[in-house]
Design an enzyme around this catalytic site. Structure first.
Site, PDB file in Angstrom:
ATOM      1  N   HIS A   1       0.789  -1.230   0.000  1.00  0.00           N
ATOM      2  CA  HIS A   1       0.000   0.000   0.000  1.00  0.00           C
ATOM      3  C   HIS A   1       0.824   1.285   0.000  1.00  0.00           C
ATOM      4  CE1 HIS A   1      -3.485   2.412   0.242  1.00  0.00           C
ATOM      5  NE2 HIS A   1      -4.234   1.623   0.960  1.00  0.00           N
TER       6      HIS A   1
ATOM      7  N   TYR B   1     -15.027   6.031   7.942  1.00  0.00           N
ATOM      8  CA  TYR B   1     -13.974   6.453   7.015  1.00  0.00           C
ATOM      9  C   TYR B   1     -14.382   6.063   5.601  1.00  0.00           C
ATOM     10  CZ  TYR B   1      -9.153   6.722   5.103  1.00  0.00           C
ATOM     11  OH  TYR B   1      -8.028   7.032   4.367  1.00  0.00           O
TER      12      TYR B   1
ATOM     13  N   THR C   1      -4.781  10.560  -0.731  1.00  0.00           N
ATOM     14  CA  THR C   1      -6.159  10.371  -0.268  1.00  0.00           C
ATOM     15  C   THR C   1      -6.522  11.384   0.804  1.00  0.00           C
ATOM     16  OG1 THR C   1      -5.501   8.778   1.435  1.00  0.00           O
ATOM     17  CG2 THR C   1      -6.102   7.895  -0.740  1.00  0.00           C
TER      18      THR C   1
END
Length: 786
Positions: free
Chosen positions: A475, A591, A604
């Protein structure tokens, strides 16, 4: 050893008659062709640098400027207002001697033309940056566009008329702005209001006011100072502190997965699927290297998105460190690393500068599948080092993998284009238990056996025994939309462009002289084997605790939702809120991932989906209030959610700003009770939409079964849910739900049922609306059932 002899370009021996020189023309030819490929790549990079350097103009525009200047001079006019004469006066003395007066004038005019051309490019780029800094268009209602926005749209299209390369817009993208601290605190307090009792909310308000009046403004000044010189004031800290400094396992906690087609497996031949998949990925890499990919844009607009995340897609690995990990990226790699039955292989995918055909890669993969050699001692479960805690892996790597055969083999994995696992299991929906099979498929891609993936690689491809495929992505280097774009291209190219023969094999011919894939050699001492067992135990405990549930929702999709005049994403998010309320009996901090790639190096931002408006609607619905009132509250909640999403996209979010303020406070060595409490709040419902970005690659009308399952991730909180969803076509939404078995209050299957019920209940509410019922009455039937 035949391939080793072929690698020697020449040999010589000394005899009584003299020196006997033997040349291997085949090896020399391989070297020559490989060198040609290398030089072609260098020339291509230089050409792209020139094209990007002059964007939004083109290199040929210099010729028009030069011709225009020379033409005006020929007409006895001086467009430079005396500058050409001054340039001529300052030419080197040698040019004055060697050139005539006319030649000097011509050269000076060309120099002036070049300077004028560069000035125009800078002016155009500045104008483009100003245009891309305008975001008011996102907040205007459909059909009520202001004249300012109409003019803006025209200008953006004018600047976009030049065909851009992948990275052409990078220097023209605006920098992420730092919001006013007062606005961020106000938005934060609004977001937590429905979650706190009156006394708790008053306490939090006092903490926020105290923070703003004392420490907050000091931290804000440092953050603004960083924003002046940094390309993006968030991204480097976000990458380092959220990802690379995490010392726990990245498997499940950070890495995420992507799935194959839901209904279709293009071929049941494992080696063939691997051949086409690897080929498609390398073709995508070629497009990235040559910058032939079109820059991603906001759907339905000409607004470009940042492409910086594509740079580290291939030839990248995350290397462990004691305090922090490091992302390592290599310029190129001509091989992939392959794992099968506990053995590691280095598979060259280029030969003499030529990419192997899919059939040749299949042939090489089949050699690996047929290889009967057993794993070396300690080799089979070596990958568990990447799935356990980071500090033991960093210490083991430094002590035992810094030299010798272990270093060479580890380098082969880390420097590879990507990692491939030839799995020994079958996966997919088919079978007697399709629902359970999908859940097992998700768990397999998320963590596998905890040692048969290399979780440090930028992404690992998994090819199952029955031909099903999937990927697991690290990630830290990029977010899911970047990987989703790659995976969409891979699936479409595999199925529709490369294709298979009737017997399921790849197309093309095979060069039988290809060397066998190179088996990696290890010398694993007992101390490393002990650490492997320890890391595997940690990873196995984590993997066994994950409860995954994947299900396609086919009662309706975005087509019917849009007919009800509501945003599909808002509809789904409010449904998730309703499902959670029914499942846990209350609301929670939620979230939803939003992108900030409208800005340079943007990643993000968080959309706090649980709002006052969504909670008011859910309470009214559950309390049995009148349908008209519920519909009115629903539309307010939808509008609020859309506004929150737009604010997050345009740099007016909450959480990244507060996170950076917290980082500054740590650097300064000061404590903030407010920031500490905010950043410790648990996200019990973490959600993300996997975007479909290249629908033109999939012909769902003629091939309706080629629908994507999307991907998912593990739960963020131990007592919460992770929910990923992908809106496929007009009539389907696929959901991925994760939680932990160790929490008795959560159950992924139970929550999945609550999601389905919530979606249908809200649609039933909208369907009874006289304003939309006539439009939304059509109920599309699914083409297949599980």
């Amino acid at each position: 050893m035949a391939e080793a002899h072929q690698a020697v370009a020449f040999q010589f021996t000394i005899t009584p008659e003299g020196i006997d020189l033997q040349l291997s023309y085949q090896a020399l030819n391989l070297i020559y062709r490989s060198g040609v490929r290398s030089w072609k790549k260098r020339v291509s990079r230089m050409r792209n640098r020139v094209i990007k350097g002059v964007f939004p103009a083109s290199p040929s525009s210099w010729l028009f400027v030069a011709i225009g200047i020379l033409a005006t001079m020929y007409m006895q006019s001086d467009p430079s207002m005396g500058l050409i004469s001054k340039i001529q006066q300052h030419l080197p003395l040698s040019l004055h001697v060697s050139l005539s007066d006319q030649g000097q004038t011509m050269l000076s005019a060309l120099v002036f033309s070049t300077l004028l051309w560069l000035s125009l490019i800078l002016a155009l780029r500045f104008c483009l940056k100003l245009l891309l800094s305008y975001h008011q268009w996102m907040f205007e209602q459909h059909g009520r566009i202001s004249n300012t926005t109409k003019i803006w749209v025209t200008l953006v299209r004018l600047f976009s008329s030049q065909k851009p390369l992948l990275y052409s817009y990078q220097t023209s993208l605006p920098h992420l702005p730092v919001p006013a601290i007062k606005d961020t605190l106000s938005r934060y307090l609004e977001s937590v209001r429905p979650l706190l009792e009156d006394t708790q909310y008053k306490r939090m308000t006092d903490l926020a006011n105290q923070f703003e009046s004392n420490l907050g403004n000091r931290l804000q000044r440092y953050l603004k100072l960083k924003a002046l010189w940094a390309t993006n004031y968030v991204s480097d800290w976000w990458e380092e502190y959220i990802y690379l400094r995490s010392r726990g396992p990245i498997m499940v906690n950070s890495n995420y997965y992507g799935m194959d087609f839901l209904y279709v497996t293009p071929t049941p031949v494992q080696a063939a699927r691997a051949g086409n998949t690897v080929t498609a990925l390398l073709l995508y890499r070629r497009k990235v290297n040559r910058e032939e990919l079109k820059p991603s844009r906001v759907p339905g607009t000409d607004i470009p998105l940042c492409a910086a995340q594509c740079e580290r897609m291939f030839n990248t690995t995350r290397t462990p460190g004691v305090e922090t990990d490091v992302l390592q990226h290599w310029q190129d790699s001509e091989f992939v690393a392959v794992y099968h039955r506990g053995r590691y292989f280095k598979l060259w995918v280029y030969r003499a500068g030529r990419l192997l055909s899919p059939r040749e890669i299949e042939h090489q993969m089949q050699k690996i599948l047929d290889d009967p050699s057993p794993p070396l001692p300690g080799e089979e479960k070596l990958g568990a080092l990447t799935s356990g805690d980071r500090i033991p892996w960093a210490q083991t790597r430094k002590q035992y993998f810094s030299s010798g055969v272990n270093k060479r083999s580890l380098d082969a994995i880390e420097r590879s284009a990507f990692f491939v696992t030839l799995d020994t299991e079958d996966q997919g929906m088919e079978g007697d238990d399709p629902v359970g099979n999908l859940d097992r498929y998700a768990k397999s891609l998320l963590h596998g056996k905890c040692y048969d993936r290399w979780f440090d690689k930028s992404f690992s491809i998994v090819i199952y025994k029955n031909g099903k495929s999937g990927l697991n992505a690290e990630h830290s280097w990029a977010d899911a939309p970047t990987v989703a774009h790659l995976w969409e291209y891979t699936l479409a190219t595999d199925a529709f462009q490369l294709g298979y023969t009737e017997d399921g094999h790849c197309r093309g011919e095979v060069d039988r002289s290809l060397p066998h894939p190179q088996r990696l050699v290890w010398d694993i001492p007992s101390e490393v084997q002990t650490q492997v067992s320890s890391s595997l135990a940690v990873a196995q405990t984590l993997a066994d605790d994950v409860d995954c549930h994947v299900f396609p929702f086919r009662e309706f999709g975005k087509g019917r939702i849009k007919k009800c005049r509501i945003s599909p994403d808002a509809f789904i998010q409010i449904s998730l809120q309703l499902a959670y309320f029914r499942d846990r009996g209350g609301f929670c901090l939620t979230y939803e991932a939003s992108m900030t790639r409208l800005f340079r190096e943007g990643r993000t931002e968080t959309v706090r989906s649980c709002s006052n408006e969504s909670c008011a609607f859910i309470r009214a619905l559950e309390d049995g209030e009148a349908e008209d009132q519920c519909r009115q509250l629903l539309r307010r909640a939808s509008e609020k959610h859309q506004n929150l999403y737009r604010m997050a996209m345009t740099g007016a979010g909450i959480d990244r700003h507060l996170f950076c303020l917290y980082v500054v406070s740590k650097y300064l060595g000061v404590e903030s009770a407010f920031l500490k409490e905010v950043l410790s709040e648990p996200w019990r419902l973490s959600t993300s939409q996997t975007p479909v970005q290249q629908m033109e690659l999939f012909d769902l009308k003629n091939h309706p079964d080629f629908v994507s399952l999307g991907g998912g991730f593990g739960p963020v909180a131990d007592d919460g849910y992770g929910v990923s969803y992908i809106i496929v076509g007009e009539d389907m939404i696929n959901f991925h739900v994760s939680s932990k078995h160790s929490c008795t209050d959560t159950d992924s299957h139970r929550f999945g049922k609550q999601i389905s019920k919530a979606l249908q209940d809200i649609m039933n509410l909208l369907s009874t609306d006289p304003k939309t019922s006539s439009r939304g009455s059509a109920h599309p039937q699914p083409k297949k059932q599980l």
